[in-house]
Design a protein around this motif. Structure first.
Motif, PDB file in Angstrom:
ATOM      1  N   GLU A 116     -43.422 -34.284  41.561  1.00  0.00           N
ATOM      2  CA  GLU A 116     -44.262 -34.365  42.749  1.00  0.00           C
ATOM      3  C   GLU A 116     -45.536 -35.159  42.497  1.00  0.00           C
ATOM      4  O   GLU A 116     -46.270 -35.467  43.447  1.00  0.00           O
ATOM      5  CB  GLU A 116     -44.621 -32.957  43.243  1.00  0.00           C
ATOM      6  CG  GLU A 116     -43.437 -32.160  43.745  1.00  0.00           C
ATOM      7  CD  GLU A 116     -43.859 -30.816  44.299  1.00  0.00           C
ATOM      8  OE1 GLU A 116     -45.075 -30.535  44.306  1.00  0.00           O
ATOM      9  OE2 GLU A 116     -42.970 -30.054  44.727  1.00  0.00           O
ATOM     10  N   TYR A 141     -44.363 -40.839  39.050  1.00  0.00           N
ATOM     11  CA  TYR A 141     -43.240 -41.679  39.450  1.00  0.00           C
ATOM     12  C   TYR A 141     -42.237 -41.740  38.304  1.00  0.00           C
ATOM     13  O   TYR A 141     -42.575 -42.159  37.190  1.00  0.00           O
ATOM     14  CB  TYR A 141     -43.722 -43.092  39.806  1.00  0.00           C
ATOM     15  CG  TYR A 141     -44.433 -43.160  41.125  1.00  0.00           C
ATOM     16  CD1 TYR A 141     -43.711 -43.252  42.315  1.00  0.00           C
ATOM     17  CD2 TYR A 141     -45.810 -43.126  41.182  1.00  0.00           C
ATOM     18  CE1 TYR A 141     -44.362 -43.307  43.531  1.00  0.00           C
ATOM     19  CE2 TYR A 141     -46.474 -43.195  42.398  1.00  0.00           C
ATOM     20  CZ  TYR A 141     -45.739 -43.281  43.570  1.00  0.00           C
ATOM     21  OH  TYR A 141     -46.386 -43.331  44.779  1.00  0.00           O
ATOM     22  N   LYS A 154     -41.260 -37.742  43.905  1.00  0.00           N
ATOM     23  CA  LYS A 154     -41.516 -39.164  43.712  1.00  0.00           C
ATOM     24  C   LYS A 154     -40.483 -39.793  42.780  1.00  0.00           C
ATOM     25  O   LYS A 154     -40.714 -40.872  42.237  1.00  0.00           O
ATOM     26  CB  LYS A 154     -42.922 -39.373  43.138  1.00  0.00           C
ATOM     27  CG  LYS A 154     -44.047 -38.928  44.061  1.00  0.00           C
ATOM     28  CD  LYS A 154     -45.399 -39.169  43.421  1.00  0.00           C
ATOM     29  CE  LYS A 154     -46.506 -38.656  44.309  1.00  0.00           C
ATOM     30  NZ  LYS A 154     -47.848 -38.860  43.690  1.00  0.00           N
ATOM     31  N   THR A 201     -38.958 -48.134  46.699  1.00  0.00           N
ATOM     32  CA  THR A 201     -39.943 -47.108  46.368  1.00  0.00           C
ATOM     33  C   THR A 201     -41.353 -47.575  46.717  1.00  0.00           C
ATOM     34  O   THR A 201     -42.143 -46.833  47.313  1.00  0.00           O
ATOM     35  CB  THR A 201     -39.856 -46.754  44.879  1.00  0.00           C
ATOM     36  OG1 THR A 201     -38.519 -46.343  44.559  1.00  0.00           O
ATOM     37  CG2 THR A 201     -40.826 -45.623  44.550  1.00  0.00           C
ATOM     38  N   THR A 222     -39.523 -40.210  53.209  1.00  0.00           N
ATOM     39  CA  THR A 222     -39.989 -40.022  51.826  1.00  0.00           C
ATOM     40  C   THR A 222     -41.498 -39.799  51.849  1.00  0.00           C
ATOM     41  O   THR A 222     -42.275 -40.718  51.560  1.00  0.00           O
ATOM     42  CB  THR A 222     -39.635 -41.252  50.973  1.00  0.00           C
ATOM     43  OG1 THR A 222     -40.194 -42.415  51.572  1.00  0.00           O
ATOM     44  CG2 THR A 222     -38.132 -41.414  50.855  1.00  0.00           C
ATOM     45  N   TYR A 245     -43.726 -38.176  50.009  1.00  0.00           N
ATOM     46  CA  TYR A 245     -44.566 -38.243  48.815  1.00  0.00           C
ATOM     47  C   TYR A 245     -44.889 -39.683  48.439  1.00  0.00           C
ATOM     48  O   TYR A 245     -46.052 -40.039  48.206  1.00  0.00           O
ATOM     49  CB  TYR A 245     -43.884 -37.520  47.647  1.00  0.00           C
ATOM     50  CG  TYR A 245     -43.916 -36.015  47.764  1.00  0.00           C
ATOM     51  CD1 TYR A 245     -44.983 -35.291  47.249  1.00  0.00           C
ATOM     52  CD2 TYR A 245     -42.894 -35.321  48.403  1.00  0.00           C
ATOM     53  CE1 TYR A 245     -45.022 -33.908  47.349  1.00  0.00           C
ATOM     54  CE2 TYR A 245     -42.932 -33.937  48.510  1.00  0.00           C
ATOM     55  CZ  TYR A 245     -44.005 -33.238  47.989  1.00  0.00           C
ATOM     56  OH  TYR A 245     -44.046 -31.871  48.105  1.00  0.00           O
ATOM     57  N   THR A 246     -43.875 -40.519  48.353  1.00  0.00           N
ATOM     58  CA  THR A 246     -44.113 -41.915  47.995  1.00  0.00           C
ATOM     59  C   THR A 246     -44.844 -42.650  49.104  1.00  0.00           C
ATOM     60  O   THR A 246     -45.695 -43.521  48.844  1.00  0.00           O
ATOM     61  CB  THR A 246     -42.782 -42.617  47.688  1.00  0.00           C
ATOM     62  OG1 THR A 246     -41.914 -42.514  48.827  1.00  0.00           O
ATOM     63  CG2 THR A 246     -42.106 -41.980  46.493  1.00  0.00           C
ATOM     64  N   ASP A 264     -48.577 -41.740  49.024  1.00  0.00           N
ATOM     65  CA  ASP A 264     -49.239 -42.400  47.895  1.00  0.00           C
ATOM     66  C   ASP A 264     -49.467 -43.879  48.187  1.00  0.00           C
ATOM     67  O   ASP A 264     -50.522 -44.437  47.851  1.00  0.00           O
ATOM     68  CB  ASP A 264     -48.395 -42.232  46.634  1.00  0.00           C
ATOM     69  CG  ASP A 264     -48.872 -41.054  45.798  1.00  0.00           C
ATOM     70  OD1 ASP A 264     -49.688 -40.281  46.302  1.00  0.00           O
ATOM     71  OD2 ASP A 264     -48.417 -40.906  44.646  1.00  0.00           O
ATOM     72  N   GLU A 322     -51.412 -38.454  41.042  1.00  0.00           N
ATOM     73  CA  GLU A 322     -51.854 -38.186  42.409  1.00  0.00           C
ATOM     74  C   GLU A 322     -53.341 -37.884  42.476  1.00  0.00           C
ATOM     75  O   GLU A 322     -54.036 -38.339  43.391  1.00  0.00           O
ATOM     76  CB  GLU A 322     -51.050 -37.011  42.979  1.00  0.00           C
ATOM     77  CG  GLU A 322     -51.374 -36.687  44.422  1.00  0.00           C
ATOM     78  CD  GLU A 322     -50.516 -35.558  44.961  1.00  0.00           C
ATOM     79  OE1 GLU A 322     -50.627 -35.238  46.148  1.00  0.00           O
ATOM     80  OE2 GLU A 322     -49.725 -34.999  44.167  1.00  0.00           O
TER      81      GLU A 322
END
Length: 521
Positions: free
Chosen positions: A108, A111, A130, A158, A360, A362-363, A366, A429
């Motif tokens: 999480e 990467y 991720k 990604t 997606t 989380y990615t 970010d 993160e």
């Protein structure tokens, strides 16, 4: 000491005091303070906006089936070559590193690229992490295509948002691509207000379970988005207001552009004043019983309403039928509305495109942090440059010390954010959260410097106005002092002797009159 010399000394002293003390004191008291802003440094920043920025994203590679000793170097080479194939407005790269045997990776936060042997070649990006999973077969291993597949998956899927915004690639069509520049997006701000309103066309009493619904369905989303934006929420019920939707009868399958000719949302926007700069609205509208059913609403039994997205405003949920007497709107009704609004909220923030859901998160979030951090740095530098141009354009404008302190603080915040961005070992993160926070503070300090009250009011007098105001006072004084000085310097000693003799003649005794003495007895 002769009287002429004394007069000359007095005239010179008056002129000296006036010229050496009076005029400089007047000029000092009427001159405004201008703090020395770093104009050349700000100009160099604007000309080379990202010269000192290199975005580095660390990626860890692991393989459970085959042990590739140099796979991270091969993927790094392929990724660098792919990034060099497109002109880049911002220097960015991936730092591909091998996952150590006993290294604990948080999917999480970190990467991770996982290579999995399978019967086909493809990829998968899980919803709740991720991690990027690249599937390959034995044929890809024999042809040495695994590094290229892995690098292409990372950059074009990604990190599709970075690939689009940083490298200017318009050929990438991925559902994870951000849509920050859409006309639907509300300008980003680290603090935003969410206003939820229930509108009814009549004044009959109504209640709704909005608090419990928000706690159950929206609070988790607020926590998830808290690194990006902090939401404050208010709710209200507005009777006798159905936005004049009952007048629309001939509209078929309308869009918001069709409703905009009859619906006025300015009243909802002006009811309350919020401290936050940006507001997202959700208005749930029930028509009045007199208006009857709204035939243009595409409703079903499970979903008796239709949602319209209003650009840069929020969502408008319009119900097909009016509320019954003494109605209470429960979670069964509100939960689908809040879920629909949550998906639309992603679009209002620019986290997803108009047609795609946030698959997606989380990615994508970010990537949003990285892009908004750099956009904030650009915005702050532009604000500083506007401040420098303003002060150069008006030489008599006051530049307080507080403005200089804010500019110096802004430069310091920018350097701190750039240092975090450029460090390949600090790509988790928490670091990107800190970089985004620093960039938000950078924008805030820059705007505070530009909109300082003494700068905004522009309370200054140009040089010609200053002279025009003080000339009626300084003009006569200057004429009197310097005219007297010139007259005293032009006088001669003969004139002084003649005046002295004239003074003596005026004191001669009259010989025709006898002298009288006072009686002292």
């Amino acid at each position: 000491m002769s009287q002429l010399f004394l007069r000359r000394v007095v005239a010179v002293w008056f002129a000296a005091i006036y010229a050496l003390i009076g005029l400089p004191l007047w000029y000092k008291l009427t001159t405004i303070y201008r703090a020395p802003l770093p104009g050349e440094y700000v100009s160099s920043l604007r000309e080379n906006m990202h010269a000192d920025v290199h975005v580095v994203v660390p990626v860890y590679v692991r393989s459970d089936t085959y042990k590739f000793p140099d796979i991270h170097r091969a993927i790094q080479a392929q990724a660098d070559a792919l990034l060099r194939s497109k002109p880049s407005t911002i220097d960015w790269s991936l730092q591909v590193m091998p996952a150590e045997k006993n290294q604990t990776l948080d999917l999480e936060s970190d990467y991770v690229l996982t290579l999995v042997l399978d019967d086909f070649t493809g990829y998968a990006i899980p919803y709740d992490s991720k991690e990027t999973v690249v599937f390959f077969d034995d044929t890809a291993v024999l042809s040495n295509d695994v590094p290229f597949f892995a690098a292409q998956t990372l950059i074009e899927h990604t990190f599709a948002a970075e690939w689009t915004h940083f490298s200017g690639s318009t050929s990438v069509q991925d559902e994870n691509t951000l849509d920050i520049d859409s006309e639907m997006v509300i300008s980003y701000s680290p603090t935003m207000h969410l206003s939820l309103s229930l509108l009814t066309g009549d004044g009959r009493p109504v209640a709704w379970d909005i608090e419990s619904t928000l706690n159950q369905y929206f609070t988790p989303l607020r926590r998830f988005l808290s690194p990006l934006v902090n939401f404050t929420v208010d709710t209200s019920i507005l009777p006798f207001n159905d936005l004049n939707l009952g007048s629309l009868h001939d509209v078929q399958d309308p869009s918001w552009q069709d409703l905009a000719h009859s619906v006025d949302l300015s009243e909802l926007s002006s009811i309350n004043h919020y401290r936050e700069k940006n507001v997202v609205n959700l208005a749930i509208v029930f028509p009045s019983p007199e208006a009857g059913q709204l035939a243009f609403i595409n409703a079903t039994q499970d979903r008796p309403w239709q949602s319209f997205m209003v650009p840069q405003w929020g969502a408008l949920v319009v119900n097909k039928e009016a509320l019954p007497d003494n109605a209470r709107i429960t979670q069964d009704y509100l939960a689908p509305v809040i879920y629909s609004f949550a998906c639309e909220l992603f679009q209002f923030l620019g986290l997803s495109s108009e047609k795609a859901d946030l698959s997606t998160p989380y990615t994508t979030i970010d990537s949003f942090k990285r892009i908004m951090t750099l956009k904030n740095l650009e915005q702050g530098v532009e604000t500083l440059w506007s401040l420098v141009k303003l002060t150069n354009q008006f030489p008599q404008m006051s530049v307080p010390k507080r403005v200089l302190a804010d500019v110096e603080r802004a430069v310091e915040l920018r350097l701190q954010a750039v240092e975090l961005i450029n460090d390949p070992k600090q790509g988790n993160e928490a670091i990107w959260n800190e970089a985004l926070r620093l960039s938000n503070d950078f924008v805030q300090v820059c705007e505070r410097a530009f909109f300082h009250k003494e700068m905004v009011q522009q309370n200054f007098f140009p040089q010609e106005h200053k002279i025009a105001v003080y000339l009626p006072l300084l003009g006569p004084i200057s004429v009197i002092i310097f005219t007297g000085l010139i007259k005293a310097l032009r006088e001669k000693h003969g004139d002084d002797a003649e005046d002295h003799l004239n003074g003596k003649k005026s004191l001669k005794f009259d010989s025709d009159k006898p002298l009288q003495s006072e009686d002292t007895s």
